[in-house]
Design a protein around this motif. Structure first.
Motif, mmCIF file in Angstrom:
data_model
loop_
_atom_site.group_PDB
_atom_site.id
_atom_site.type_symbol
_atom_site.label_atom_id
_atom_site.label_comp_id
_atom_site.label_asym_id
_atom_site.label_seq_id
_atom_site.Cartn_x
_atom_site.Cartn_y
_atom_site.Cartn_z
ATOM 1 N N ASP A 140 0.788 -1.166 0.047
ATOM 2 C CA ASP A 140 0.172 -0.070 -0.172
ATOM 3 C C ASP A 140 0.964 1.184 -0.190
ATOM 4 O OD1 ASP A 140 -2.179 -1.562 -0.028
ATOM 5 O OD2 ASP A 140 -2.480 -1.492 2.306
ATOM 6 N N GLN A 190 2.123 6.985 2.053
ATOM 7 C CA GLN A 190 1.048 7.324 1.100
ATOM 8 C C GLN A 190 -0.477 6.726 1.149
ATOM 9 O OE1 GLN A 190 2.899 7.236 -3.102
ATOM 10 N NE2 GLN A 190 4.933 7.354 -2.126
ATOM 11 N N SER A 191 -0.521 5.900 2.059
ATOM 12 C CA SER A 191 -1.884 5.201 2.341
ATOM 13 C C SER A 191 -2.537 5.782 3.429
ATOM 14 C CB SER A 191 -1.655 3.962 2.115
ATOM 15 O OG SER A 191 -2.708 3.155 2.694
#
Length: 552
Positions: free
Chosen positions: A252, A256-257
């Motif tokens: 993921d 950034q998730s």
């Protein structure tokens, strides 16, 4: 009162005197034969759990194809078991204080059995399989640490060394036999039938524990048993969220998730809350007794070493069967034979270290020897692993890897627990196993992440070279096309088949290079252990066996 008083300056506190009388009375009511039966019963259940945990790696390729999962999905079979296992270890001594050792062992055996039966029923359901693995791990986490502690209770003094020797011998006999047996069941019947192998031995162990282990409940220093539900809940929540975040991070894209950010934040908050709650003086019987553990300087100094050793144990045992099944194309039975060679080396190394070397060398020197052997074993893998490495070379290499882990595990245990006071050994031992298993979990997670990343990198580089259509690639494609033309018949497509064979070769080679990269990392970790030994300046620890403080 000599059972607890030895080595404690100034005598015992009143509550220690009370517990000492209880232990002495329980020992007086048990005959020597009853103690031996109980020790072998606990050893039998421990051997089944440890052997199954080692052998499940042999079944992963078959399991992956059957549940239609990716390598990342199947790694959760190990990760979730380790998560349940490490939570169980963290709560082990606390649960024993609340419900007693007999009830705790029987409850853990029930949970483990339910999880194993769920794995048998989850042959075509990944979700049921993963849930069952969590339950199975939570049940199995109690056996090893409780077995080690019961050895000190049932056989105090010098008898504990003998009891531990027979306990580890029993475990290692099953570890050598189990991988091959489970591989044979998978090849002959189906992989999920291998979980049924546990049940006859579990039934025997449970029957003997119910029959010969005395009933009893640990009452704390107050009149009511205190249940630290807040501490247990915060610790489980922190570990669960951290494990999910680490396991899903690479897929993921980490920060950034929002999903990963949320789980990491929850893990941080819950772990900070757990530390605050566990450390409070008002918390009479905390889950991990961090106030007590922090006073143990040898344990503090060796925590990094213990966690690295656990990571090496988990990562190495995860990678070796994957290489044998996916690169060398061995069957489950044959792979089980290699894992049996690994566990034979591990058993020999551990028993020799426990029986002879710890007393003469001390924990620090033993860890250094194990780290050097492990570094050599990893370098040997790096330079000998190919898609066609001879069987005898692989068997010897697997044996050496296990042999190196024997002194590493024994020496790390001696470093962490060898200087603890008698009445602190339960908390110190529980903390040691907790940190070691946490390292095991992180090692498997790291190996999975590194494998995916490095395989992608190596595949891209190999395909990039192949796209240049140099003379070597052209000659290889021509050979493949010639083989297909001669053996494929008139309907075959030699050019397309040659490209597919080349693609399969690229995939195999990229996997091999990724596995080699992981073992390069393990070799580096061996050197890190040597550096930590020098920085920690840990003194020689006598290997005299002190009995663990405990009550039924």
């Amino acid at each position: 009162m000599s059972y607890l008083a030895g080595g404690i300056a100034g005598g015992l506190e009143p509550w220690e005197e009370e517990y000492g009388r209880g232990i002495t009375q329980a020992l007086a009511e048990m005959s020597l034969s009853s103690r031996r039966i109980v020790m072998h019963a606990v050893g039998l259940i421990t051997a089944i759990e440890v052997s199954n945990r080692v052998s499940i790696n042999v079944l992963l390729p078959d399991l992956q194809g059957n549940v239609a999962g990716s390598s990342d999905d199947v790694s959760w079979v190990l990760i979730l078991y380790n998560l349940g296992f490490v939570c169980s270890i963290a709560l082990s001594y606390w649960m024993t204080r609340v419900i007693g050792a007999r009830r705790h062992l029987l409850l853990s055996a029930l949970l483990y059995s339910c999880g194993a039966f769920g794995c048998f029923c989850g042959a075509h359901s990944l979700s049921l399989l993963l849930i069952s693995r969590v339950v199975m791990g939570f049940g199995g986490g109690a056996f090893l640490v409780r077995g080690v502690i019961l050895a000190g209770i049932l056989f105090p003094g010098k008898g504990r060394a003998v009891a531990l020797f027979w306990l580890f011998l029993e475990v290692n006999i099953f570890q050598v036999i189990y991988p091959t047996a489970m591989g044979w069941i998978s090849d002959t019947l189906h992989w999920n039938y291998a979980f049924l192998l546990d049940f006859p031995f579990l039934a025997i162990g449970v029957f003997l524990i119910r029959r010969y282990l005395p009933r009893g409940l640990l009452f704390l220093r107050s009149e009511r048993a205190y249940v630290d539900s807040w501490g247990a809940g915060l610790l489980i929540a922190a570990l669960s969220c951290l494990q999910v975040a680490l396991s899903r991070g690479e897929r993921d894209e980490w920060f950034q998730s929002a999903f990963i950010d949320c789980f990491l934040l929850v893990a941080l908050v819950c772990f900070a809350g757990f530390l605050w709650w566990d450390w409070r003086p008002e918390n009479r019987e905390p889950v991990l007794h961090l106030r007590l553990v922090w006073r143990q300087r040898p344990l503090r100094a060796s925590l990094g070493i213990v966690m690295i050793v656990g990571a090496m144990l988990g990562a190495g045992l995860f990678v070796l069967p994957q290489y044998l099944r996916t690169v060398q194309d061995y069957s489950a039975t044959q792979t089980g034979g290699f894992v049996s060679a690994y566990t034979l080396g591990l058993g020999m190394g551990a028993i020799v270290s426990l029986r002879f070397l710890v007393a003469r060398l001390g924990g620090a020197k033993l860890v250094a020897i194990g780290a050097l052997i492990m570094c050599g074993a990893c370098v040997n893998f790096i330079y000998t692993w190919t898609p066609t490495t001879p069987t005898w070379v692989l068997a010897i290499s697997a044996f050496l890897q296990g042999l190196a882990l024997g002194p590493l595990l024994s020496g790390a245990s001696n470093l962490a627990t060898g200087q603890a006071a008698i009445v602190d050994l339960n908390d110190v031992s529980t903390s040691f196993y907790f940190v070691r298993q946490l390292g095991n979990t992180l090692g498997v997670t790291a190996a999975t992440v590194i494998f995916d990343h490095r395989q992608t990198l190596h595949s891209a580089r190999l395909v990039d070279v192949a796209n240049r259509l140099n003379l070597t690639v052209q000659a290889t494609l021509a050979q493949y096309a010639g083989l297909i033309a001669r053996g494929g018949g008139a309907s075959s497509n030699p050019s397309l088949g040659a490209v597919q064979l080349l693609q399969a070769g690229v995939i195999t080679q990229s996997k091999l290079l990724a596995y080699i990269d992981i073992y390069l990392g393990l070799a580096v970790l061996s050197v890190v252990i040597l550096l930590l030994l020098g920085l920690a300046r840990i003194k020689h620890v006598s290997a005299s066996m002190r009995p663990h403080f405990h009550w039924w």
